[in-house]
Design a protein around this motif. Structure first.
Motif, PDB file in Angstrom:
ATOM      1  N   PRO A 383      49.521  39.915  35.022  1.00 27.82           N
ATOM      2  CA  PRO A 383      50.460  40.786  35.040  1.00 27.82           C
ATOM      3  C   PRO A 383      51.754  39.868  34.352  1.00 27.82           C
ATOM      4  CG  PRO A 383      50.344  40.360  37.199  1.00 27.82           C
ATOM      5  CD  PRO A 383      49.199  39.747  36.692  1.00 27.82           C
ATOM      6  N   ASN A 384      52.549  40.725  33.750  1.00 24.03           N
ATOM      7  CA  ASN A 384      53.770  40.069  33.447  1.00 24.03           C
ATOM      8  C   ASN A 384      55.009  40.669  34.146  1.00 24.03           C
ATOM      9  OD1 ASN A 384      54.447  42.906  32.494  1.00 24.03           O
ATOM     10  ND2 ASN A 384      53.637  42.314  30.367  1.00 24.03           N
ATOM     11  N   TYR A 385      56.200  40.603  33.921  1.00 24.09           N
ATOM     12  CA  TYR A 385      57.262  40.901  34.890  1.00 24.09           C
ATOM     13  C   TYR A 385      57.381  42.330  34.975  1.00 24.09           C
ATOM     14  CZ  TYR A 385      59.261  36.374  34.466  1.00 24.09           C
ATOM     15  OH  TYR A 385      59.425  34.733  34.511  1.00 24.09           O
ATOM     16  N   GLY A 386      56.976  43.113  34.099  1.00 28.79           N
ATOM     17  CA  GLY A 386      57.008  44.658  34.036  1.00 28.79           C
ATOM     18  C   GLY A 386      55.826  45.067  34.827  1.00 28.79           C
ATOM     19  N   THR A 387      54.760  44.655  34.821  1.00 25.74           N
ATOM     20  CA  THR A 387      53.597  45.174  35.563  1.00 25.74           C
ATOM     21  C   THR A 387      53.554  44.691  36.840  1.00 25.74           C
ATOM     22  OG1 THR A 387      52.087  43.787  34.338  1.00 25.74           O
ATOM     23  CG2 THR A 387      52.669  45.508  33.255  1.00 25.74           C
ATOM     24  N   VAL A 388      53.785  43.547  37.306  1.00 26.77           N
ATOM     25  CA  VAL A 388      53.592  42.770  38.306  1.00 26.77           C
ATOM     26  C   VAL A 388      53.670  43.806  39.884  1.00 26.77           C
ATOM     27  CG1 VAL A 388      55.677  41.799  39.040  1.00 26.77           C
ATOM     28  CG2 VAL A 388      53.573  40.520  39.365  1.00 26.77           C
ATOM     29  N   GLY A 389      54.362  44.609  39.618  1.00 25.55           N
ATOM     30  CA  GLY A 389      54.547  45.373  40.939  1.00 25.55           C
ATOM     31  C   GLY A 389      53.518  46.377  40.929  1.00 25.55           C
ATOM     32  N   SER A 390      52.800  46.649  40.034  1.00 24.73           N
ATOM     33  CA  SER A 390      51.507  47.716  40.110  1.00 24.73           C
ATOM     34  C   SER A 390      50.301  46.875  40.811  1.00 24.73           C
ATOM     35  CB  SER A 390      51.404  48.150  38.725  1.00 24.73           C
ATOM     36  OG  SER A 390      50.029  48.987  38.545  1.00 24.73           O
ATOM     37  N   MET A 391      49.442  47.656  41.158  1.00 24.65           N
ATOM     38  CA  MET A 391      48.001  47.080  41.487  1.00 24.65           C
ATOM     39  C   MET A 391      47.045  47.172  40.514  1.00 24.65           C
ATOM     40  SD  MET A 391      47.835  45.803  44.709  1.00 24.65           S
ATOM     41  CE  MET A 391      45.858  45.710  44.623  1.00 24.65           C
ATOM     42  N   ASP A 392      47.416  47.823  39.364  1.00 22.48           N
ATOM     43  CA  ASP A 392      46.433  47.978  38.378  1.00 22.48           C
ATOM     44  C   ASP A 392      45.573  46.919  37.885  1.00 22.48           C
ATOM     45  OD1 ASP A 392      46.992  50.957  38.573  1.00 22.48           O
ATOM     46  OD2 ASP A 392      48.182  50.808  36.545  1.00 22.48           O
ATOM     47  N   GLN A 393      46.511  45.920  37.598  1.00 26.30           N
ATOM     48  CA  GLN A 393      45.572  44.613  36.789  1.00 26.30           C
ATOM     49  C   GLN A 393      44.923  43.898  37.880  1.00 26.30           C
ATOM     50  OE1 GLN A 393      49.512  44.103  34.796  1.00 26.30           O
ATOM     51  NE2 GLN A 393      48.235  42.549  33.290  1.00 26.30           N
ATOM     52  N   ALA A 394      45.347  44.157  39.353  1.00 31.43           N
ATOM     53  CA  ALA A 394      44.521  43.503  40.395  1.00 31.43           C
ATOM     54  C   ALA A 394      43.496  44.329  40.963  1.00 31.43           C
ATOM     55  CB  ALA A 394      45.414  43.557  42.016  1.00 31.43           C
ATOM     56  N   VAL A 395      43.444  45.502  40.635  1.00 33.22           N
ATOM     57  CA  VAL A 395      42.200  46.201  40.617  1.00 33.22           C
ATOM     58  C   VAL A 395      41.072  45.938  39.798  1.00 33.22           C
ATOM     59  CG1 VAL A 395      41.080  48.506  40.744  1.00 33.22           C
ATOM     60  CG2 VAL A 395      43.346  48.135  41.756  1.00 33.22           C
ATOM     61  N   TRP A 500      47.532  52.582  45.647  1.00 31.44           N
ATOM     62  CA  TRP A 500      47.435  51.616  44.638  1.00 31.44           C
ATOM     63  C   TRP A 500      48.773  51.166  44.053  1.00 31.44           C
ATOM     64  CZ3 TRP A 500      43.809  49.008  45.560  1.00 31.44           C
ATOM     65  CH2 TRP A 500      42.291  49.445  45.746  1.00 31.44           C
ATOM     66  N   GLY A 501      49.987  52.012  44.394  1.00 33.11           N
ATOM     67  CA  GLY A 501      51.093  51.630  43.704  1.00 33.11           C
ATOM     68  C   GLY A 501      51.890  50.218  44.193  1.00 33.11           C
ATOM     69  N   THR A 502      51.649  49.692  45.313  1.00 29.80           N
ATOM     70  CA  THR A 502      52.324  48.667  45.969  1.00 29.80           C
ATOM     71  C   THR A 502      51.256  47.864  46.530  1.00 29.80           C
ATOM     72  OG1 THR A 502      52.828  49.747  47.967  1.00 29.80           O
ATOM     73  CG2 THR A 502      54.209  50.005  46.471  1.00 29.80           C
TER      74      THR A 502
END
Length: 601
Positions: A383-395, A500-502
């Motif tokens: 992730p980057n600074y804008g997407t790191v708060g999401s779980m999407d890329q971790a999933v 998945w949001g946090t």
């Protein structure tokens, strides 16, 4: 639930019928365009008026071009047919399998409920059987309550157990039926997928020989590293060499293919790619991977042209030197396997620093008498600074990492100790993969440093499924100077952290997790005792001065001049990690002498 009774991954089959229909239409249009060009060229060949050498050359050239277009036209037609057939199959069977997932989940819930009802009924019967009334009545003694009432009560408890057991058995049968129905559709889709892959391989008769098509289709259709390995082992050495040389991108990334063949295939791909200028960042990544190859890094997976960012897994083995003329298992004799995952903004271009850490891990293992193999896994879109708060890329990353670990578990020596170390969002990804599996994916130690936080929900479509780290030892450390990690674990009030949001869970808070220091100090004294103000002749250990893994501190990756990163040799964090790999325990005592002393860093 992550797998079916037959071991199929229980997850939604992703497809887009609209996109496949559009692709089929465009291929059809392309074929028609090619045919129109052939018609025009044929007209030139047969009907161009005039005479002379120039006219003859035009007629001849038109005929040559028309003939050359025949093969592309046929290939386009075959591609169009493959897309159409697969689109119909995935809509019929993939769509049905996706629908049946709800039936499986509902049946599993019903069975869980039925199991609970059996336990309750058996508990009530057991309580009754231990009661004074029951003992007196069953012994034929007189009781205050009439025997007929006690008999009725006994029958009621026993019938409740029988009824609950019957309901449970029927629920188990319903679940078995639901699984059978789902597996039938999954297998039909899986077969269609394998046929499509095999057809794609044969779409150009010059690309895949008749001899190669069956093993390629079998490898593509295999559902586990074990199945892949069995197919590969059944080939002759000549067949394996031919397949690996002809289809290196496929063989180099297929779990279950022995690492020695995957490495050779990926080295070939890398060296061939280096002959073309692709522009940045690709040219820089290729150059750095080649530099790591010269330092002993071995690509066990490689995808230079992934849609988001290039991915790879680089293996470093203590004492192993790659020789393209020999096929040697690099994992032979390895006692400790370590996997490193980076977090936010970590990309393949940073492989140099991570490769150095891998080599230092192996040196640390060697000091304790072992032989280390360390893999740096750049296998997901970080992730980057804008997407790191999401779980999407971790999933998405955890799904890929699960597949990788399955392959590693098969490849690594059976008695080797496997440790996975995730930094920042890399820990979010790694813990999700290991915690979601029915087993521990072969991971003995799971270490989080500077963690961006974890989620409690497991992979899959069941929102109620929870992670389980049974069978894996958990370790965690966050430097007191690392505020980015704490920000990563922040979640607004009222947010359900299991969605998945946090990813708000501190890995150090997991039951039985071992926390270790990364705030600097001293190693044990030369006599083995713990350091004190009066006696501290052990090695000074640096504090991690921010969120960084290496020399960057709290600055952007690649910055230097801030030593003591979580994974940098000389830091307290790294010293503790090496000791955990070797012995299972950290090296230093939390809060030991020298902690937070600024002059050490």
């Amino acid at each position: 639930m992550t797998t079916s009774p037959r071991g199929y991954p229980f997850e939604t089959i992703a497809y887009d019928v609209g996109q496949m229909n559009t692709l089929h239409e465009r291929l059809t249009t392309a074929k028609e365009s090619v045919e129109q060009m052939q018609l025009v060229l044929n007209n030139l060949t047969d009907h161009l008026e005039g005479s002379g050498a120039a006219i003859d050359r035009v007629r001849s050239s038109a005929g040559d071009v028309s003939a050359a277009l025949k093969s592309p036209s046929d290939r386009i037609e075959r591609l169009s047919g493959i897309v159409l057939r697969y689109g119909m199959a995935v809509e019929a069977h993939g769509g049905k399998a996706n629908q049946l997932m709800a039936d499986v989940t509902a049946a599993q819930t019903s069975l869980d409920t039925a199991h609970t009802e059996v336990v309750l009924a058996e508990t009530e019967l057991s309580t009754w059987a231990r009661s004074d009334d029951y003992r007196s009545w069953s012994a034929g003694e007189e009781t205050e309550t009439s025997p007929s009432t006690l008999l009725s009560r006994d029958d009621r408890f026993r019938e409740a157990v029988t009824t609950a057991q019957g309901t449970r058995d029927r629920a188990a049968e319903d679940l078995a039926d639901a699984w059978t129905a789902w597996e039938k559709e999954f297998e039909a889709w899986d077969d269609a997928y394998a046929r499509a892959v095999a057809s794609l391989a044969r779409v150009d008769s010059g690309y895949v020989s008749t001899a190669d098509a069956p093993p390629l289709a079998a490898l593509a259709d295999a559902d586990s590293p074990e199945e892949v390995a069995a197919i590969w082992d059944a080939m002759t050495e000549a067949e394996r060499a031919r397949i690996a040389a002809s289809y290196p991108e496929f063989i180099g990334n297929l779990e279950g293919i022995p690492y020695e063949y995957r490495i050779a295939a990926n080295v070939a791909v890398l060296e061939e790619a280096s002959k073309t200028s692709w522009g940045e960042p690709r040219d820089g990544e290729i150059a750095k991977l080649l530099a790591e190859l010269r330092k002993g890094g071995l690509p066990v997976s490689l995808n230079l042209f992934d849609k988001n960012q290039a991915t790879a897994a680089m293996l470093y083995v203590d004492g192993f030197e790659y020789d393209p003329a020999q096929t040697v298992d690099p994992m032979d004799g390895v006692t400790n396997v370590t996997v490193l995952l980076g977090g936010m903004l970590t990309e393949l271009s940073h492989v140099g620093d991570w490769g150095e850490t891998a080599s230092n891990v192996n040196k640390g293992v060697a000091r304790d008498g072992g032989r280390g193999a360390t893999i740096v896994w750049f296998g997901y879109d970080t992730p980057n600074y804008g997407t790191v708060g999401s779980m999407d890329q971790a999933v998405t990353g955890a799904e890929s990492f699960t597949t990788f670990l399955r392959g590693l578990e098969y490849e690594a020596p059976r008695d080797a100790v496997t440790t996975v170390i995730g930094h920042s969002y890399g820990s979010t990804t790694a813990f999700l993969a290991v915690g979601s599996a029915d087993d521990n994916l072969g991971v003995d130690n799971l270490i989080a440093v500077g963690s961006a936080g974890l989620a409690d929900r497991a992979l899959g479509d069941d929102p109620h499924a929870r992670v389980d780290y049974s069978g894996t030892r958990i370790y965690a450390s966050t430097s007191p100077e690392d505020n980015w990690a704490r920000k990563g674990r922040w979640a607004p009030d009222g947010i359900n952290v299991t969605r998945w949001g946090t990813h708000a869970i501190d890995p150090g808070s997991i039951d039985n997790a071992v926390s270790f220091d990364s705030n600097g100090g001293y190693g044990p004294n030369l006599d083995g005792s713990q350091p004190t103000p009066d006696h501290h002749d052990g090695s000074p250990l640096l504090q991690t001065p921010g969120h960084g893994t290496h020399d960057e501190g709290d600055w952007s990756i690649g910055t230097t001049g801030h030593p003591g990163g979580y994974l940098q040799d000389g830091s307290e964090s790294f010293a503790n990690i090496i000791e955990i790999i070797n012995t299972g325990d950290p090296l230093t005592t939390p809060g030991g002498y020298g902690s937070d002393d600024w002059w050490l860093w």
